[in-house]
Motif scaffolding. Structure first.
Motif, PDB file in Angstrom:
ATOM      1  N   VAL A 222       0.854  -1.190   0.000  1.00 41.84           N
ATOM      2  CA  VAL A 222       0.000   0.000   0.000  1.00 41.84           C
ATOM      3  C   VAL A 222       0.890   1.240   0.000  1.00 41.84           C
ATOM      4  N   LEU A 223       0.625   2.118  -0.945  1.00 42.64           N
ATOM      5  CA  LEU A 223       1.353   3.377  -1.074  1.00 42.64           C
ATOM      6  C   LEU A 223       0.548   4.451  -0.358  1.00 42.64           C
ATOM      7  N   LEU A 224       1.053   4.897   0.774  1.00 38.75           N
ATOM      8  CA  LEU A 224       0.366   5.877   1.616  1.00 38.75           C
ATOM      9  C   LEU A 224       0.795   7.259   1.158  1.00 38.75           C
ATOM     10  N   ASP A 225      -0.046   7.895   0.363  1.00 42.20           N
ATOM     11  CA  ASP A 225       0.366   9.104  -0.345  1.00 42.20           C
ATOM     12  C   ASP A 225      -0.009  10.370   0.419  1.00 42.20           C
ATOM     13  N   ASN A 226       1.013  11.212   0.653  1.00 44.40           N
ATOM     14  CA  ASN A 226       0.798  12.537   1.247  1.00 44.40           C
ATOM     15  C   ASN A 226       0.070  12.490   2.584  1.00 44.40           C
ATOM     16  N   MET A 227       0.398  11.520   3.391  1.00 40.57           N
ATOM     17  CA  MET A 227      -0.178  11.431   4.731  1.00 40.57           C
ATOM     18  C   MET A 227       0.809  12.007   5.741  1.00 40.57           C
ATOM     19  N   GLY A 228       0.313  12.727   6.726  1.00 41.79           N
ATOM     20  CA  GLY A 228       1.165  13.248   7.788  1.00 41.79           C
ATOM     21  C   GLY A 228       1.613  12.142   8.719  1.00 41.79           C
ATOM     22  N   PRO A 229       2.592  12.414   9.581  1.00 39.52           N
ATOM     23  CA  PRO A 229       3.130  11.382  10.467  1.00 39.52           C
ATOM     24  C   PRO A 229       2.091  10.704  11.350  1.00 39.52           C
ATOM     25  N   ALA A 230       1.147  11.467  11.876  1.00 40.46           N
ATOM     26  CA  ALA A 230       0.132  10.864  12.747  1.00 40.46           C
ATOM     27  C   ALA A 230      -0.743   9.894  11.957  1.00 40.46           C
ATOM     28  N   THR A 231      -1.150  10.289  10.756  1.00 42.82           N
ATOM     29  CA  THR A 231      -1.975   9.413   9.914  1.00 42.82           C
ATOM     30  C   THR A 231      -1.176   8.193   9.479  1.00 42.82           C
ATOM     31  N   LEU A 232       0.103   8.394   9.194  1.00 42.20           N
ATOM     32  CA  LEU A 232       0.946   7.265   8.810  1.00 42.20           C
ATOM     33  C   LEU A 232       1.039   6.248   9.941  1.00 42.20           C
ATOM     34  N   ARG A 233       1.164   6.718  11.174  1.00 39.03           N
ATOM     35  CA  ARG A 233       1.240   5.796  12.310  1.00 39.03           C
ATOM     36  C   ARG A 233      -0.041   4.985  12.430  1.00 39.03           C
ATOM     37  N   GLU A 234      -1.168   5.656  12.231  1.00 38.99           N
ATOM     38  CA  GLU A 234      -2.455   4.936  12.276  1.00 38.99           C
ATOM     39  C   GLU A 234      -2.543   3.935  11.132  1.00 38.99           C
ATOM     40  N   VAL A 256      11.791  13.453   6.288  1.00 37.92           N
ATOM     41  CA  VAL A 256      12.017  12.016   6.238  1.00 37.92           C
ATOM     42  C   VAL A 256      12.107  11.390   7.620  1.00 37.92           C
ATOM     43  N   GLY A 257      12.637  12.110   8.612  1.00 36.24           N
ATOM     44  CA  GLY A 257      12.750  11.555   9.954  1.00 36.24           C
ATOM     45  C   GLY A 257      11.399  11.222  10.577  1.00 36.24           C
ATOM     46  N   PRO A 258      10.468  12.192  10.637  1.00 31.32           N
ATOM     47  CA  PRO A 258       9.142  11.888  11.182  1.00 31.32           C
ATOM     48  C   PRO A 258       8.398  10.814  10.387  1.00 31.32           C
ATOM     49  N   ILE A 259       8.598  10.777   9.065  1.00 27.30           N
ATOM     50  CA  ILE A 259       7.945   9.743   8.259  1.00 27.30           C
ATOM     51  C   ILE A 259       8.489   8.370   8.639  1.00 27.30           C
ATOM     52  N   ALA A 260       9.811   8.253   8.769  1.00 25.58           N
ATOM     53  CA  ALA A 260      10.407   6.975   9.160  1.00 25.58           C
ATOM     54  C   ALA A 260       9.957   6.561  10.556  1.00 25.58           C
ATOM     55  N   ALA A 261       9.839   7.533  11.438  1.00 26.75           N
ATOM     56  CA  ALA A 261       9.439   7.237  12.812  1.00 26.75           C
ATOM     57  C   ALA A 261       8.018   6.693  12.903  1.00 26.75           C
TER      58      ALA A 261
END
Length: 294
Positions: A222-234, A256-261
């Motif tokens: 799944v390619l999670l496009d243009n999602m912020g870090p909080a949404t990515l974590r969910e 990139v750091g918050p995205i990786a986190a």
């Protein structure tokens, strides 16, 4: 070292690219400046050295530029692809007929600077991602036409990984495919019915609702496009290991750091191949063997 164990690309892949670049530069009659100014047979010994810190890539292509102009040119690679360098480090040594060396110089440096810039940009993102999670940095198809194989090699030299090389590698269902196909589930069902059993299927989702639908329909990635870090974590929590997760959209050194986190598996980045600045390298006469033109 970022990608120091990287195997070289086959000459069969590199040679047509370098040959085309040389033909473009030499034009109809070759280097009329060097031929007019430098006596035939004048030898030259030179080094290609870095003027900035970075990671080297493109040495095979640069060396081939010299060899294609004149097989008599001797090239020694001192720092191979994937090697970190500091200003003043010698990457290559070149010796041979001056006219031939200078005829190949610009093409060799264009390729070496461009590809080293990509490797350097990639290595910077890889380091940040590794400090914040387990995500791998991957490139996209946003490459310079004709240079994709070399640019994707440079990403690997920088410690990154490659996304698909072309449209025939894997299925990647994007928003326009979804719109035309009639929705996430319809697109995935059609893809699964029409490709071989070894082909992976990835789908781009913009919302968590689309993600749930994609997971229910059996997406491999799944390619999670243009999602912020909080949404990515969910999103990562909802996936729960059922699919590979890839984040994309506005990725740079600051984001990139918050995205990786957030815990994603992959972070795809377009700018490392389409907009990375070059790494500044130059060719200079070897001080111990400066040629005489008399």
């Amino acid at each position: 070292m970022p990608g120091a164990d990287l195997p070289p690309l086959p000459d069969l892949v590199v040679e047509p690219i370098v040959r085309g670049a040389l033909l473009e530069d030499l034009g109809r009659t070759g280097d009329i400046t060097s031929n007019a100014v430098i006596p035939a047979g004048t030898p030259i010994s030179a080094v290609i050295a870095t003027r900035q810190p970075g990671v080297v890539a493109g040495t095979a292509a640069a060396a081939m530029a010299f060899r294609l102009i004149d097989p008599a040119i001797r090239v020694t690679i001192e720092r191979g692809d994937g090697t970190p360098v500091e200003p003043g480090d010698v990457v290559m040594r070149v010796a041979g007929p001056a006219r031939a060396v200078l005829a190949a110089e610009r093409v060799a440096l264009n390729l070496l600077c461009r590809l080293s810039g990509i490797a350097t940009a990639t290595a910077g993102l890889v380091a940040i991602a590794a400090a914040n999670g387990h995500a791998r940095i991957v490139c996209t198809r946003k490459t310079t036409p004709g240079l994709r194989a070399l640019e994707k090699h440079a990403v690997r030299a920088g410690g990154g990984a490659n996304h698909r090389f072309g449209l025939d590698d894997a299925v990647l269902i994007k928003d326009n495919h979804i719109a035309v196909a009639g929705g996430v589930t319809a697109a995935l069902m059609r893809a699964r019915a029409n490709v071989g059993h070894l082909v992976k299927i990835e789908i781009e989702v913009d919302t968590l609702d689309q993600l749930d639908e994609a997971l229910a329909a059996g997406a491999d990635v799944v390619l999670l496009d243009n999602m912020g870090p909080a949404t990515l974590r969910e999103a990562v929590a909802r996936v729960g290991g059922r699919a590979v997760t890839e984040a994309s959209g506005r990725v740079n050194r600051d984001t990139v750091g918050p995205i990786a986190a957030a815990g994603v598996d992959l972070i795809s980045v377009g700018w490392i191949t389409h907009s990375a600045p070059i790494l500044d390298l130059g060719l200079d006469f070897d001080a111990e063997s400066e040629p005489s033109l008399t």
